[in-house]
Design a protein around this motif. Structure first.
Motif, PDB file in Angstrom:
ATOM      1  N   CYS A 150     -10.136 -44.996  16.432  1.00 55.25           N
ATOM      2  CA  CYS A 150      -9.459 -44.408  17.586  1.00 55.25           C
ATOM      3  C   CYS A 150      -8.020 -44.051  17.217  1.00 55.25           C
ATOM      4  CB  CYS A 150      -9.473 -45.376  18.765  1.00 55.25           C
ATOM      5  SG  CYS A 150      -8.734 -44.673  20.255  1.00 55.25           S
ATOM      6  N   SER A 151      -7.768 -42.768  17.029  1.00 54.57           N
ATOM      7  CA  SER A 151      -6.411 -42.319  16.700  1.00 54.57           C
ATOM      8  C   SER A 151      -5.851 -41.493  17.848  1.00 54.57           C
ATOM      9  CB  SER A 151      -6.406 -41.502  15.406  1.00 54.57           C
ATOM     10  OG  SER A 151      -7.231 -40.373  15.531  1.00 54.57           O
ATOM     11  N   ALA A 152      -4.581 -41.748  18.154  1.00 55.39           N
ATOM     12  CA  ALA A 152      -3.889 -41.029  19.218  1.00 55.39           C
ATOM     13  C   ALA A 152      -2.579 -40.481  18.668  1.00 55.39           C
ATOM     14  CB  ALA A 152      -3.617 -41.960  20.394  1.00 55.39           C
ATOM     15  N   LEU A 153      -2.397 -39.181  18.789  1.00 58.26           N
ATOM     16  CA  LEU A 153      -1.131 -38.567  18.408  1.00 58.26           C
ATOM     17  C   LEU A 153      -0.121 -38.897  19.496  1.00 58.26           C
ATOM     18  CD1 LEU A 153      -2.434 -35.043  17.340  1.00 58.26           C
ATOM     19  CD2 LEU A 153      -2.185 -37.109  15.935  1.00 58.26           C
ATOM     20  N   ILE A 154       1.110 -39.225  19.110  1.00 59.39           N
ATOM     21  CA  ILE A 154       2.119 -39.561  20.101  1.00 59.39           C
ATOM     22  C   ILE A 154       3.426 -38.859  19.764  1.00 59.39           C
ATOM     23  CG2 ILE A 154       2.735 -41.733  18.937  1.00 59.39           C
ATOM     24  CD1 ILE A 154       3.244 -42.876  21.821  1.00 59.39           C
ATOM     25  N   GLY A 155       3.974 -38.193  20.762  1.00 59.69           N
ATOM     26  CA  GLY A 155       5.226 -37.473  20.584  1.00 59.69           C
ATOM     27  C   GLY A 155       5.760 -36.999  21.916  1.00 59.69           C
ATOM     28  N   PHE A 156       6.876 -36.321  21.874  1.00 62.33           N
ATOM     29  CA  PHE A 156       7.493 -35.776  23.075  1.00 62.33           C
ATOM     30  C   PHE A 156       6.765 -34.511  23.511  1.00 62.33           C
ATOM     31  CE2 PHE A 156      10.892 -37.984  20.734  1.00 62.33           C
ATOM     32  CZ  PHE A 156      11.251 -38.921  21.696  1.00 62.33           C
ATOM     33  N   ASP A 157       6.878 -34.173  24.787  1.00 61.12           N
ATOM     34  CA  ASP A 157       6.255 -32.939  25.285  1.00 61.12           C
ATOM     35  C   ASP A 157       6.767 -31.721  24.531  1.00 61.12           C
ATOM     36  OD1 ASP A 157       4.481 -33.637  27.683  1.00 61.12           O
ATOM     37  OD2 ASP A 157       6.299 -34.754  28.130  1.00 61.12           O
ATOM     38  N   GLN A 158       7.999 -31.770  24.040  1.00 65.67           N
ATOM     39  CA  GLN A 158       8.575 -30.656  23.282  1.00 65.67           C
ATOM     40  C   GLN A 158       7.866 -30.452  21.943  1.00 65.67           C
ATOM     41  OE1 GLN A 158      10.147 -33.029  24.932  1.00 65.67           O
ATOM     42  NE2 GLN A 158      12.096 -32.346  25.757  1.00 65.67           N
ATOM     43  N   GLN A 159       7.095 -31.428  21.509  1.00 61.58           N
ATOM     44  CA  GLN A 159       6.379 -31.329  20.238  1.00 61.58           C
ATOM     45  C   GLN A 159       4.957 -30.811  20.413  1.00 61.58           C
ATOM     46  OE1 GLN A 159       7.790 -35.572  19.409  1.00 61.58           O
ATOM     47  NE2 GLN A 159       7.509 -34.748  17.348  1.00 61.58           N
ATOM     48  N   LEU A 160       4.592 -30.512  21.632  1.00 60.53           N
ATOM     49  CA  LEU A 160       3.245 -30.053  21.952  1.00 60.53           C
ATOM     50  C   LEU A 160       3.204 -28.534  21.988  1.00 60.53           C
ATOM     51  CD1 LEU A 160       0.371 -30.663  22.947  1.00 60.53           C
ATOM     52  CD2 LEU A 160       1.323 -30.885  25.251  1.00 60.53           C
ATOM     53  N   ARG A 166      -4.615 -25.097  10.996  1.00 57.31           N
ATOM     54  CA  ARG A 166      -5.396 -26.237  10.513  1.00 57.31           C
ATOM     55  C   ARG A 166      -6.078 -25.859   9.213  1.00 57.31           C
ATOM     56  NH1 ARG A 166     -10.909 -28.892  12.050  1.00 57.31           N
ATOM     57  NH2 ARG A 166     -10.604 -30.870  10.973  1.00 57.31           N
ATOM     58  N   GLU A 167      -5.893 -26.732   8.216  1.00 53.54           N
ATOM     59  CA  GLU A 167      -6.561 -26.565   6.931  1.00 53.54           C
ATOM     60  C   GLU A 167      -7.695 -27.579   6.862  1.00 53.54           C
ATOM     61  OE1 GLU A 167      -3.614 -26.628   3.796  1.00 53.54           O
ATOM     62  OE2 GLU A 167      -2.201 -25.581   5.093  1.00 53.54           O
ATOM     63  N   GLY A 168      -8.555 -27.435   5.898  1.00 49.96           N
ATOM     64  CA  GLY A 168      -9.728 -28.293   5.781  1.00 49.96           C
ATOM     65  C   GLY A 168      -9.419 -29.778   5.700  1.00 49.96           C
ATOM     66  N   HIS A 169      -8.293 -30.151   5.110  1.00 50.15           N
ATOM     67  CA  HIS A 169      -7.960 -31.565   4.953  1.00 50.15           C
ATOM     68  C   HIS A 169      -7.221 -32.143   6.164  1.00 50.15           C
ATOM     69  CE1 HIS A 169      -4.342 -29.431   3.584  1.00 50.15           C
ATOM     70  NE2 HIS A 169      -3.697 -30.445   4.108  1.00 50.15           N
ATOM     71  N   ASP A 170      -6.851 -31.299   7.138  1.00 46.16           N
ATOM     72  CA  ASP A 170      -6.118 -31.766   8.316  1.00 46.16           C
ATOM     73  C   ASP A 170      -7.065 -32.514   9.258  1.00 46.16           C
ATOM     74  OD1 ASP A 170      -3.718 -30.637   7.476  1.00 46.16           O
ATOM     75  OD2 ASP A 170      -4.099 -28.747   8.512  1.00 46.16           O
ATOM     76  N   ALA A 171      -6.705 -33.758   9.562  1.00 47.29           N
ATOM     77  CA  ALA A 171      -7.530 -34.598  10.430  1.00 47.29           C
ATOM     78  C   ALA A 171      -7.293 -34.253  11.900  1.00 47.29           C
ATOM     79  CB  ALA A 171      -7.202 -36.066  10.178  1.00 47.29           C
ATOM     80  N   ILE A 172      -8.278 -34.564  12.710  1.00 48.66           N
ATOM     81  CA  ILE A 172      -8.216 -34.323  14.156  1.00 48.66           C
ATOM     82  C   ILE A 172      -8.169 -35.679  14.866  1.00 48.66           C
ATOM     83  CG2 ILE A 172      -9.484 -33.406  16.142  1.00 48.66           C
ATOM     84  CD1 ILE A 172      -8.465 -31.235  14.343  1.00 48.66           C
ATOM     85  N   ALA A 173      -7.306 -35.786  15.875  1.00 49.01           N
ATOM     86  CA  ALA A 173      -7.199 -37.013  16.667  1.00 49.01           C
ATOM     87  C   ALA A 173      -8.086 -36.930  17.903  1.00 49.01           C
ATOM     88  CB  ALA A 173      -5.745 -37.242  17.085  1.00 49.01           C
ATOM     89  N   ARG A 174      -8.414 -38.090  18.451  1.00 47.08           N
ATOM     90  CA  ARG A 174      -9.243 -38.152  19.661  1.00 47.08           C
ATOM     91  C   ARG A 174      -8.408 -38.177  20.929  1.00 47.08           C
ATOM     92  NH1 ARG A 174     -12.986 -43.101  19.110  1.00 47.08           N
ATOM     93  NH2 ARG A 174     -13.434 -42.474  21.240  1.00 47.08           N
ATOM     94  N   TRP A 175      -7.132 -38.560  20.807  1.00 40.57           N
ATOM     95  CA  TRP A 175      -6.253 -38.708  21.962  1.00 40.57           C
ATOM     96  C   TRP A 175      -4.893 -38.098  21.669  1.00 40.57           C
ATOM     97  CZ3 TRP A 175      -7.915 -40.973  26.505  1.00 40.57           C
ATOM     98  CH2 TRP A 175      -9.128 -41.658  26.436  1.00 40.57           C
ATOM     99  N   MET A 176      -4.190 -37.768  22.727  1.00 36.30           N
ATOM    100  CA  MET A 176      -2.823 -37.262  22.623  1.00 36.30           C
ATOM    101  C   MET A 176      -1.999 -37.947  23.711  1.00 36.30           C
ATOM    102  SD  MET A 176      -1.528 -33.344  22.924  1.00 36.30           S
ATOM    103  CE  MET A 176      -2.028 -33.273  24.638  1.00 36.30           C
ATOM    104  N   ILE A 177      -0.819 -38.437  23.327  1.00 36.58           N
ATOM    105  CA  ILE A 177       0.048 -39.146  24.263  1.00 36.58           C
ATOM    106  C   ILE A 177       1.440 -38.540  24.216  1.00 36.58           C
ATOM    107  CG2 ILE A 177       1.109 -41.372  24.826  1.00 36.58           C
ATOM    108  CD1 ILE A 177      -1.334 -42.670  23.352  1.00 36.58           C
ATOM    109  N   THR A 178       1.972 -38.238  25.403  1.00 35.48           N
ATOM    110  CA  THR A 178       3.366 -37.814  25.560  1.00 35.48           C
ATOM    111  C   THR A 178       3.945 -38.661  26.688  1.00 35.48           C
ATOM    112  OG1 THR A 178       3.067 -36.121  27.261  1.00 35.48           O
ATOM    113  CG2 THR A 178       2.703 -35.427  24.971  1.00 35.48           C
ATOM    114  N   PRO A 179       5.232 -38.548  26.952  1.00 38.51           N
ATOM    115  CA  PRO A 179       5.787 -39.299  28.088  1.00 38.51           C
ATOM    116  C   PRO A 179       5.159 -38.948  29.431  1.00 38.51           C
ATOM    117  CG  PRO A 179       7.541 -38.597  26.627  1.00 38.51           C
ATOM    118  CD  PRO A 179       6.286 -37.910  26.164  1.00 38.51           C
ATOM    119  N   THR A 180       4.511 -37.797  29.542  1.00 40.61           N
ATOM    120  CA  THR A 180       3.968 -37.371  30.828  1.00 40.61           C
ATOM    121  C   THR A 180       2.446 -37.436  30.926  1.00 40.61           C
ATOM    122  OG1 THR A 180       3.902 -35.055  30.151  1.00 40.61           O
ATOM    123  CG2 THR A 180       5.924 -35.828  31.254  1.00 40.61           C
TER     124      THR A 180
END
Length: 187
Positions: A150-160, A166-180
């Protein structure tokens, strides 16, 4: 679509433009969202990170994990082969500057396999609504994320943004978290 280096520069600048007091308040808001989530409540082991360069500050989650007797893991960079070891940390004194100057676990303490981590919060330079992450360019998390349950990307809304390259080696997360928001991706 912009090249990854240009995107890193753009999103680092956006993140840096957030005033420090606002960054602190937004980080606190994001941490509160995580602490109130089922993702956090049902996790016994959590992989976090020590924030650097204006990243969203998850240190309150590290301390909450210690208080709640969770296995708090922090990444330790390894160069041969290049990757991250996930080491249990029980106090700030167990950290020292690593290869990139980022505080990381010192010594060879207890480590968990990525497959055994219940929740991993992954820092970003940028992220998109499809679970694609733009990191600092070393590929450490891209090698780690496919092995996490279970991986969740976390950052500010400004980073969304809507879409990142996306390249072949770039992983995909199942969740995304921002302050909102906390969003399950791929639904």
């Amino acid at each position: 679509m912009m090249h990854k280096q240009a995107l890193r520069k753009r999103f680092r600048a956006l993140r840096s433009e957030i005033p420090p007091k606002t960054r602190a308040a937004l980080s606190e808001q994001a941490c509160r969202k995580v602490l109130e989530s089922d993702l956090w409540r049902r996790s016994d082991s959590v992989l976090l990170y020590v924030p650097v360069r204006a990243e969203l500050d998850v240190r309150p989650l590290i301390e909450a994990g210690w208080q709640q007797d969770k296995s708090v893991l922090l990444p330790k960079c390894e160069e041969n082969p290049r990757g991250l070891r996930l080491c249990r940390v029980r106090e700030w004194a167990a950290l020292s500057p690593g290869a990139w100057g980022i505080p990381e676990p010192s010594g060879d303490g207890e480590c968990l396999r990525p497959e055994d981590v219940d929740l991993a919060l992954v820092p970003v330079v940028a992220m998109d609504r499809h679970g694609v992450r733009l990191g600092n360019g070393g590929g450490y998390y891209d090698r780690l994320m496919p092995r996490l349950s279970c991986s969740a990307l976390i950052g500010f809304d400004q980073q969304l943004c809507d879409r990142l390259p996306r390249e072949g080696h770039d992983a995909i997360a199942r969740w995304m978290i921002t302050p909102t928001q906390i969003i399950r991706l791929g639904e």
